[in-house]
Motif scaffolding. Structure first.
Motif, mmCIF file in Angstrom:
data_model
loop_
_atom_site.group_PDB
_atom_site.id
_atom_site.type_symbol
_atom_site.label_atom_id
_atom_site.label_comp_id
_atom_site.label_asym_id
_atom_site.label_seq_id
_atom_site.Cartn_x
_atom_site.Cartn_y
_atom_site.Cartn_z
ATOM 1 N N GLY A 222 -21.106 38.535 13.666
ATOM 2 C CA GLY A 222 -20.559 39.589 12.814
ATOM 3 C C GLY A 222 -19.040 39.626 12.813
ATOM 4 O O GLY A 222 -18.425 40.435 12.114
ATOM 5 N N GLN A 225 -16.010 38.097 8.553
ATOM 6 C CA GLN A 225 -16.344 38.982 7.431
ATOM 7 C C GLN A 225 -15.980 38.392 6.072
ATOM 8 O O GLN A 225 -16.340 38.940 5.035
ATOM 9 N N SER A 226 -15.243 37.272 6.084
ATOM 10 C CA SER A 226 -14.809 36.646 4.836
ATOM 11 C C SER A 226 -14.649 35.144 5.096
ATOM 12 O O SER A 226 -14.311 34.746 6.217
ATOM 13 N N ASP A 229 -11.696 34.057 7.003
ATOM 14 C CA ASP A 229 -11.584 34.250 8.449
ATOM 15 C C ASP A 229 -11.684 32.930 9.209
ATOM 16 O O ASP A 229 -11.331 32.861 10.387
ATOM 17 N N TYR A 248 -21.578 35.719 1.244
ATOM 18 C CA TYR A 248 -21.751 37.180 1.140
ATOM 19 C C TYR A 248 -23.223 37.597 1.157
ATOM 20 O O TYR A 248 -23.565 38.656 1.697
ATOM 21 N N LEU A 251 -24.002 37.462 4.770
ATOM 22 C CA LEU A 251 -23.320 38.534 5.495
ATOM 23 C C LEU A 251 -24.133 39.834 5.430
ATOM 24 O O LEU A 251 -24.152 40.602 6.393
ATOM 25 N N GLU A 252 -24.807 40.065 4.316
ATOM 26 C CA GLU A 252 -25.667 41.256 4.201
ATOM 27 C C GLU A 252 -26.769 41.239 5.268
ATOM 28 O O GLU A 252 -27.110 42.271 5.846
ATOM 29 N N LYS A 255 -25.290 42.107 8.661
ATOM 30 C CA LYS A 255 -25.058 43.549 8.826
ATOM 31 C C LYS A 255 -26.340 44.258 9.291
ATOM 32 O O LYS A 255 -26.291 45.168 10.130
ATOM 33 N N GLN A 258 -26.846 43.406 12.902
ATOM 34 C CA GLN A 258 -25.928 44.217 13.720
ATOM 35 C C GLN A 258 -26.472 45.631 13.925
ATOM 36 O O GLN A 258 -26.342 46.207 15.012
#
Length: 336
Positions: A222, A225-226, A229, A248, A251-252, A255, A258
């Protein structure tokens, strides 16, 4: 305190800590940093701290550097060789000038050349577990494994393994010499071994399974985030899974992972690792920092209820991750 349990890896007699340490990120490869800059002193201190935590299974390869990673491991284990289980790999051809040709070479004469070089670089007279890194498309697996078998007979290698191989390749190889372990990328994100017949084949033949990138190359932490990074020459920028729209979408999922981790009072990294470990698999998360080896080692104590496991797997079912795990060229060499 050392509470890391050991397990039998495969059925040939090799015992390792259930969690190992992937050393790849501790050195550049062919001039490029894998996961950002590494510091040699901290990397060596991380290997020492791993042993204090009961993590005695180190994973390297002649590819990494090339050769620099094995030499770093040699410095770290000096005077303590017998306390570590050392796994290294060969197959990506390194020439006499210590340059990668990027060809895959599994020819018997190269097997003998590669082991002698690895023994020298690691400062040891035996390798605990010696893997073929990728299958050479131009050399029958029986010929490569036949040569690896000679290394066992001569005492240079204790056990042999394969990396990123298909189920039928495993069978052919195992018929020539008992295979102790197969290493493949495996995480809550990357579940291919569950569907391509590899895991069932390993169970049937009594071969151990070693999961590399169990935290999705750091993505499941986590912290990223981009796509920006990633450092400019970070290897992950080349991976479709971490590019553009795929990034992206994935990334969902992170999340949601997490959120589950937070509800259990652990980190997303620990959740991802614990999920791999509870499948009776050896995981070799890579790190070059003491704080992360400590976080990773603690994951071996985490358990799931059947409900928690089901919840996690419903959020990240098989095949849900967007994008492939290597670029098109490298994908040609996996599951062969």
């Amino acid at each position: 305190m050392n509470t890391m349990k050991s397990i039998n890896l495969g059925s040939q007699g090799l015992q390792v800590s259930v969690e190992g340490l992937g050393c790849m990120g501790m050195t550049p490869i062919a001039g490029g940093d894998i996961y950002g800059k590494a510091d040699e002193g901290e990397s060596i201190a991380t290997i020492h701290r791993a042993l204090e935590l009961g993590v005695n299974f180190l994973d390297t390869a002649d590819l990494y550097g090339p050769l620099l990673n094995e030499r770093l491991v040699a410095k770290a284990i000096q005077g303590n060789r017998d306390k570590y289980i050392i796994a290294t790999k060969f197959g990506y051809e390194v020439d006499d000038d210590e340059q990668l040709t990027w060809a895959i070479n599994g020819r018997p004469e190269y097997v003998h050349k590669a082991i002698n070089r690895s023994l020298k670089n690691l400062g040891t007279d035996y390798i605990d577990l010696y893997y073929l890194h990728r299958v050479d498309p131009n050399t029958p697996i029986e010929d490569t494994v036949g040569a690896m078998s000679q290394l066992v007979q001569s005492g240079k290698v204790k056990y042999i393994g394969l990396s990123e191989v298909a189920a039928d390749t495993i069978r052919k190889a195992h018929a020539i010499h008992p295979i102790t372990a197969v290493q493949t990328e495996y995480s809550i994100f990357e579940r291919d071994p569950e569907v391509n017949g590899v895991l069932t084949t390993l169970q049937e033949l009594g071969i151990g399974f070693v999961a590399y990138s169990p935290v999705g190359r750091g993505f499941l932490t986590g912290a990223i985030q981009s796509p920006d990074d990633f450092a400019e020459n970070d290897f992950r920028r080349q991976i479709p899974r971490y590019q553009g729209e795929n990034f992206y979408k994935n990334l969902e999922l992170v999340k949601q992972i997490q959120a589950i981790a937070a509800s259990k009072g652990i980190t997303a990294t620990q959740l991802a690792l614990a999920w791999v470990l509870q499948n009776n698999v050896v995981a070799i998360p890579g790190t070059k920092r003491i704080k992360y080896i400590e976080e990773n080692a603690a994951a071996a104590q985490i358990t799931f209820t059947p409900e928690e496991k089901a919840q996690l797997e419903s959020i990240v079912p098989v095949g849900v991750a967007a994008g492939s795990r290597y670029d098109e060229q490298q994908m040609k060499f996996v599951n062969q």
